[in-house]
Every structure is written in C-alpha cells, then in structure tokens.
Design a protein around this motif. Structure first.
Motif, PDB file in Angstrom:
ATOM      1  N   ASN A 205       8.068  -6.051 -12.030  1.00  0.00           N
ATOM      2  CA  ASN A 205       7.168  -5.649 -10.942  1.00  0.00           C
ATOM      3  C   ASN A 205       6.135  -4.618 -11.386  1.00  0.00           C
ATOM      4  O   ASN A 205       5.395  -4.087 -10.549  1.00  0.00           O
ATOM      5  N   THR A 206       6.074  -4.331 -12.677  1.00  0.00           N
ATOM      6  CA  THR A 206       5.144  -3.320 -13.175  1.00  0.00           C
ATOM      7  C   THR A 206       3.723  -3.872 -13.248  1.00  0.00           C
ATOM      8  O   THR A 206       3.506  -5.093 -13.266  1.00  0.00           O
ATOM      9  N   ARG A 207       2.777  -2.927 -13.282  1.00  0.00           N
ATOM     10  CA  ARG A 207       1.373  -3.286 -13.469  1.00  0.00           C
ATOM     11  C   ARG A 207       0.925  -3.034 -14.908  1.00  0.00           C
ATOM     12  O   ARG A 207      -0.209  -3.349 -15.256  1.00  0.00           O
ATOM     13  N   ASP A 208       1.804  -2.477 -15.716  1.00  0.00           N
ATOM     14  CA  ASP A 208       1.453  -2.133 -17.087  1.00  0.00           C
ATOM     15  C   ASP A 208       1.556  -3.386 -17.965  1.00  0.00           C
ATOM     16  O   ASP A 208       2.608  -4.033 -18.040  1.00  0.00           O
ATOM     17  N   LYS A 209       0.468  -3.709 -18.638  1.00  0.00           N
ATOM     18  CA  LYS A 209       0.437  -4.933 -19.454  1.00  0.00           C
ATOM     19  C   LYS A 209       1.300  -4.814 -20.701  1.00  0.00           C
ATOM     20  O   LYS A 209       1.798  -5.811 -21.221  1.00  0.00           O
ATOM     21  N   TYR A 210       1.508  -3.589 -21.213  1.00  0.00           N
ATOM     22  CA  TYR A 210       2.344  -3.415 -22.391  1.00  0.00           C
ATOM     23  C   TYR A 210       3.806  -3.711 -22.074  1.00  0.00           C
ATOM     24  O   TYR A 210       4.513  -4.366 -22.855  1.00  0.00           O
TER      25      TYR A 210
ATOM     26  N   ILE B  69       2.479  -6.565  -5.423  1.00  0.00           N
ATOM     27  CA  ILE B  69       3.763  -5.946  -5.746  1.00  0.00           C
ATOM     28  C   ILE B  69       4.210  -5.144  -4.528  1.00  0.00           C
ATOM     29  O   ILE B  69       3.516  -4.226  -4.073  1.00  0.00           O
ATOM     30  N   ILE B  70       5.369  -5.495  -4.000  1.00  0.00           N
ATOM     31  CA  ILE B  70       5.885  -4.799  -2.813  1.00  0.00           C
ATOM     32  C   ILE B  70       6.638  -3.542  -3.224  1.00  0.00           C
ATOM     33  O   ILE B  70       6.403  -2.453  -2.678  1.00  0.00           O
ATOM     34  N   ASN B  71       7.543  -3.671  -4.201  1.00  0.00           N
ATOM     35  CA  ASN B  71       8.332  -2.518  -4.663  1.00  0.00           C
ATOM     36  C   ASN B  71       8.063  -2.294  -6.143  1.00  0.00           C
ATOM     37  O   ASN B  71       8.248  -3.217  -6.954  1.00  0.00           O
ATOM     38  N   ASP B  72       7.652  -1.087  -6.490  1.00  0.00           N
ATOM     39  CA  ASP B  72       7.442  -0.732  -7.884  1.00  0.00           C
ATOM     40  C   ASP B  72       8.783  -0.560  -8.588  1.00  0.00           C
ATOM     41  O   ASP B  72       9.807  -0.280  -7.944  1.00  0.00           O
ATOM     42  N   PRO B  73       8.812  -0.712  -9.930  1.00  0.00           N
ATOM     43  CA  PRO B  73      10.067  -0.524 -10.663  1.00  0.00           C
ATOM     44  C   PRO B  73      10.574   0.916 -10.560  1.00  0.00           C
ATOM     45  O   PRO B  73       9.788   1.875 -10.463  1.00  0.00           O
TER      46      PRO B  73
END
Length: 629
Positions: A553-558, A489-493
């Motif tokens: 672009n999130t890492r959160d699975k929810y 992921i280059i840019n986070d939300p």
C-alpha cells in the motif's frame, strides 16, 4: 413453447451456419478441383459444361460440408456469447447450458435429417452426373490422356505407344503405332523417334506429326488372298504428317456402369443390390456343388444297403480301395486314373471360378454396406460436431474466426483421419464394416459427452492459465511477483510494525537455515516412506506474504521495486515429491523416476537456501529504506 432466448440463439446460429456452410463448401470444392484440374485445362470446354461440373461437384460435397459448417457455427456462436459475457448472464438467470442450447439442438437435428435425405435422394444422381462428366472430359482430348509405356486405344482404328512425354513442349518420344483398316493382317506399323499430336480447328481430326521414323505396311488385297507371298511397303521418313479421324467434340459418356457403383445408389437400391448379390452367390454355390457331385457321383444316389450288395456281387472287398484297384487290368487302371484326373481338373476349375465369384460378390457387398453406413454416420456427424463445437465454444469463450477455426480444423482432421482409415480397412476386409465405419463416431461421441459435461458444470478444463501454472510447478520454474503502485490507497502501511516484523522474519530465516541444513542431501527414507511436514517454512512464507501485502500500500517506488524482488517460496516441493504417501512409495520403487524426483527435491532445497539468503538481504534493504523515509 418457443421463447425469446430460443429465437435469439437461432438467429445467432443460423446466420453463422449459412456463412460457414458456403465457406466450407468453397474450401472442399477447391480441394476437389485441384485433384481434377488436369482434366479441365486445355480441353476447350464450354461454359455450360464447366457450370455443370461445378454444380454437380457442389451437390456431391454438400453432405461433407454440413458437419464442418455445424462445427464452425456452433463454436463461433457460443464463443461470441461467452466473449461478450452474454452466456454468463444466461447462466446467472438460472438457465443451464443445455437448456439454452435446446433450440440449436433441434436445428442441428433437422440439419442432420436433411443431410441424410440429401445423400439418399439427391447425392446419388449428382454423383452419377459428375463422374459421367469427368469421364467425358478425359475422353475429349486424347493427346493429354496418352499414357507412357502403355498402348493407348482411345483413337479409332489405331493403337498408340509412347515411351516418354514432355508436357511442357508437347512432344512425344519413342512412338510406335499400329493402324488397322480391315484386320490385323492389314495393319500398318509406324515407328518414329518423336512426334506431336494436336487437334484440328474443326475438332473432328487429330494431326499427328512424326519425325525420323519408318512405315511398314502389308499390301494384301482380295486378289492375293490365296497367295502365300504377300508384298509389303516400307518407307523411311524424316518428317511425316498423318491425319487421324477423331471427333473431338464434347460427347457425354455412357453412364450405365457408373450408375451401378455404390456411391450412385440410394438406401433402397443398395439393399436391393445386396439381396441380389446374396441370390447370385447362393445360386452359384448350389450350381458348383451340383457340378462337383455329378462329376464324382454321376449315378443316382443309392442306399448303403444296396451299395454293399453291389460290392459283394462284384466280388470286391468292402472298404479296401487299394485291393479293388490292384485287381483291375493295367488298361483299366490307366483309364480310371485318366478319368479321375479329368474330374479333378474340372472340379479345380469349378472351385477356382466359385472362389473368384465369391470374392467379387463379397467385395461388392462390402462396398454397398459401407456406403449404407456412410450415409448414416455422415448424417450423425452433424449432431456429434455440434455437441463438440458448442461446449468448446462455451469453455474457450473466444469468438470470431481465430481460435474457433483452429479448433474446428483440428477436430475435422481427427475425424477425417479416423473415418478415412476405417473406410480403407473395411474396404480391404482387414476390419469388419461396422468397426471400420464406426471408428470415428466411437472416438468422437465420448469426446462430445466429455466436453458437454464439462461445459455444463462450468469446468476450467481448457483454462490455459491453470495448465501454465501446473507446468511451471512441475518443471520447477519460478513464479514472479507483479506488484504495481495503487492509484487509491485507503490505509497506509504501518512502517514501524513492519520493521519489527521484518527483523523477526530475518531471525526466523537464520534459525531455520541453521537447523535444517538445506545444502545437504535429504534422507531418502524420510522423503519417500516417512513424511514429516515442514510447518515452519509454511509459517515463514505466510508471515512474509502478510508483510509484503501491507507494504504494497506504499507510494514509494523503491519499496515497490524491492517487493517485486522477493522470491515466491515453494512450501512443499523440498519435502516430498507428491502429496499422497502411496505415490511417493510407487516413485521410490520405480528406480529411474525416483532418482529424478529425488534430485529435483534436492534442487528445491538448494533454491530454498538461496531464497532465505535473498529474503534476509531484502529485509535489511527494506528496513534501511523505511528508516530513510
């Protein structure tokens, strides 16, 4: 000049062509063998005879195997190149598909010419030899060829009638035998309830075992030739064995009749036969016309002037047949009627004979012309199949023996149905010969041109995903999201900005649902005749997709699971059936179709109403999850 690309393509194609040719030939031979397997089993044929049978059968089926081999080889060749991206590299270098296939086109043209040469020079003799072998095999073991409820005369000096056969037990039932020695007056009549016919070990005689029968035989001899009373012999038996003379060895049948068949001739021989038939038909027609003229006008032709003089000299009234007939005596009238009846009977017989002869000549001429066209069309099929198989392989881009074999079988079945139907209709004179034999090429050539054009233009006409999407939209099935977590992921939300956008999206959806009344039935006039685009739902859908793309672009699975639960909005399906106004008007005029499309559009309005509620609920859940993070 022959380039490296041409050599590369030829190596790929010719290697596959050799393999597919023998596979196709083997399949066709098995199909042909299954048809004549009854003529081979139990005949005691030597290996030499069987080898000749398979050899001539293979030669006869070569012209049919060549088009199928070309179709398979071209499909697999171009499919392999497309699957391995080699075809993409060839096109990327500036070489068009037709230019890349030029060596294969030349090779296929040579194969097509070779097919014609084979059919014209080798095939006819192979056909004669094969049919001669088949006829000889049928005559070798008469116990297997005896028909039911028909007198069989294949055994010398014997006519055999069988009411029923049991092939599993080898029994014959309801037997009647006429044995002739010198004449029909000396015939012996044998009746039996059942029996069995077998060959002896030396294959020179037939052993006929009969059960529960009677034997009747005249005892006429030269000494009793003048006597009206002829003694006879009658015998009843429960079991009797008769030895019949029959050479059961393998003897080649006469081939003179076979060589006159259309499939046993070359093009020059067929043309000669057609000219001969024309000469026979013309000669027979002139002969019948001459006989008819002589029957009704036996005197030499005279001029009209002389004919009028003869009428006046006889004191007859001109152009009055009835008065001329009534002036004759009754005996002369009867004599005249008898002569006219005889002449009409003879003329009728001549005309019937001429009709039978003309029908026979026309039938033979049709067979010869059909065979001439068949040699040409079967050779041309090699080229047609190439321009179907190679472009299809380039479009489908699947190699191996999976998809190409399925496509090849479908194309060959289509060709076989069209060609066989046209052949039968032309042979029965229901269709013209050119139309019957040209039916298959006239259907396959446009298909070959179409797929070649599409392949050369890199068309997606056979893209299954495009068709799948089209039918999903047509039947109103939902498209599902598939958003997975990204490894890099280059840019986070921008979560804070996304919360504001989600709240604004919820307000827009609430206002849209309140103002449009999606649960109500739409106005038919606006649906079919006055179209008003719904730009508001288009902007809502675009804004939602933009928000979900940023949150993807999130890492959160929810959050990822919530994103996949968002529905895909249909932006136009709830406003009108078609994009073009004239199509909507036509749909309204066609009442059943218009009703179905109207109800379908109302269904999409109800779906959009449910989607707005689902999106607002997911927005609240998404905002709550972001706040927790």
């Amino acid at each position: 000049m022959i380039k490296k690309l041409d050599i590369f393509m030829l190596r790929q194609f010719l290697a596959l062509f050799a393999g597919t040719f023998f596979i196709s030939l083997f399949v066709l031979m098995m199909q042909f063998l299954w048809k004549y397997v009854a003529d081979l089993i139990g005949k005691g044929l030597s290996l030499e005879v069987l080898a000749q049978f398979f050899w001539y059968m293979a030669l006869m089926l070569v012209p049919t195997a060549l088009p199928l081999a070309v179709l398979l080889a071209s499909l697999i060749t171009m499919g392999n190149l497309g699957e391995s991206s080699e075809l993409t590299a060839i096109k990327a270098s500036g070489i068009s598909l037709l230019k890349a296939m030029r060596a294969l086109i030349v090779a296929t043209a040579i194969i097509s010419l070779s097919s014609f040469y084979f059919q014209n020079n080798i095939g006819p003799q192979a056909n004669v030899n094969l049919k001669q072998l088949l006829l000889s095999m049928k005559q070798k073991s008469p116990e297997l060829e005896i028909p039911e409820e028909i007198f069989y005369s294949g055994i010398p000096n014997c006519n055999l009638y069988v009411q029923h056969k049991d092939m599993e037990k080898g029994m014959l039932y309801g037997i009647m035998i006429y044995r002739m020695t010198q004449s029909y007056e000396d015939a012996a009549i044998i009746l039996a309830d059942s029996g069995r016919l077998q060959s002896t070990e030396d294959r020179k005689h037939l052993l006929l075992t009969l059960y529960d029968g009677e034997w009747f035989e005249n005892m006429r001899s030269q000494e009793l030739a003048g006597n009206a009373n002829v003694p006879y012999r009658r015998e009843s038996f429960a079991h009797k064995v008769i030895l019949l003379d029959f050479d059961n060895g393998f003897n080649m049948a006469e081939s003179s009749g076979i060589s006159r068949q259309a499939t046993s001739m070359s093009m020059s021989e067929l043309a000669y036969r057609i000219d001969s038939l024309h000469a026979v038909g013309d000669s027979a027609g002139h002969s019948v016309a001459e006989r008819l003229r002589f029957a009704f006008f036996p005197t030499p032709k005279i001029s009209k002037r002389d004919s009028l003089k003869a009428v006046k000299a006889a004191g007859l009234e001109q152009n009055n047949i009835d008065s001329t007939y009534l002036r004759l005596s009754p005996d002369r009238q009867q004599e005249m009627l008898r002569r006219i009846k005889m002449r009409l009977g003879g003329a009728t017989m001549d005309l019937e004979f001429a009709g039978y002869l003309a029908e026979d000549v026309n039938r033979m001429e049709r067979e010869y012309k059909i065979e001439m066209l068949n040699k040409i069309t079967l050779s041309l099929t090699c080229l047609i199949f190439f321009f179907i198989g190679a472009p299809l392989g380039a479009i489908i881009r699947k190699g191996g023996l999976g998809v190409p074999v399925i496509v090849a079988v479908l194309v060959f079945i289509l060709f076989y149905i069209l060609d066989n139907s046209g052949f039968r209709m032309a042979k029965q004179a229901s269709w013209s010969i050119a139309f019957g034999k040209g039916l298959a090429p006239s259907v396959l050539i446009p298909l070959a041109v179409f797929v070649t054009y599409k392949a050369n233009k890199d068309s997606v006409v056979f893209n299954m995903d495009a068709y799948r999407t089209f039918f999903i939209k047509l039947f109103g099935m939902r498209l599902k999201r598939h958003v997975d977590g990204k490894e890099v992921i280059i840019n986070d939300p921008d979560y804070q900005r996304d919360i504001l956008r989600l709240n604004a999206l919820t307000d827009s959806l609430r206002a849209y649902s309140h103002s449009h009344h999606l649960k109500r039935l739409p106005n038919p006039i606006k649906v079919f005749f006055v179209y008003q685009p719904d730009h508001e739902v288009e902007s809502i859908a675009a804004e939602m997709e933009s928000i979900l793309e940023d949150l993807g672009n999130t890492r959160d699975k929810y959050i990822l699971s919530y994103i996949n639960r968002y529905p895909v909005i249909s932006e136009k399906a709830h406003t009108r059936p078609f994009d073009h106004r004239w199509m909507n008007i036509a749909a309204a005029i066609i009442v059943p179709l218009g009703v179905v499309l109207y109800l379908r559009m109302w269904r999409f309005r109800m779906r959009l109403y449910k989607d707005t509620k689902q999106i607002r609920y997911l927005n609240d859940v998404m905002i709550k999850r972001i706040m927790e993070m």
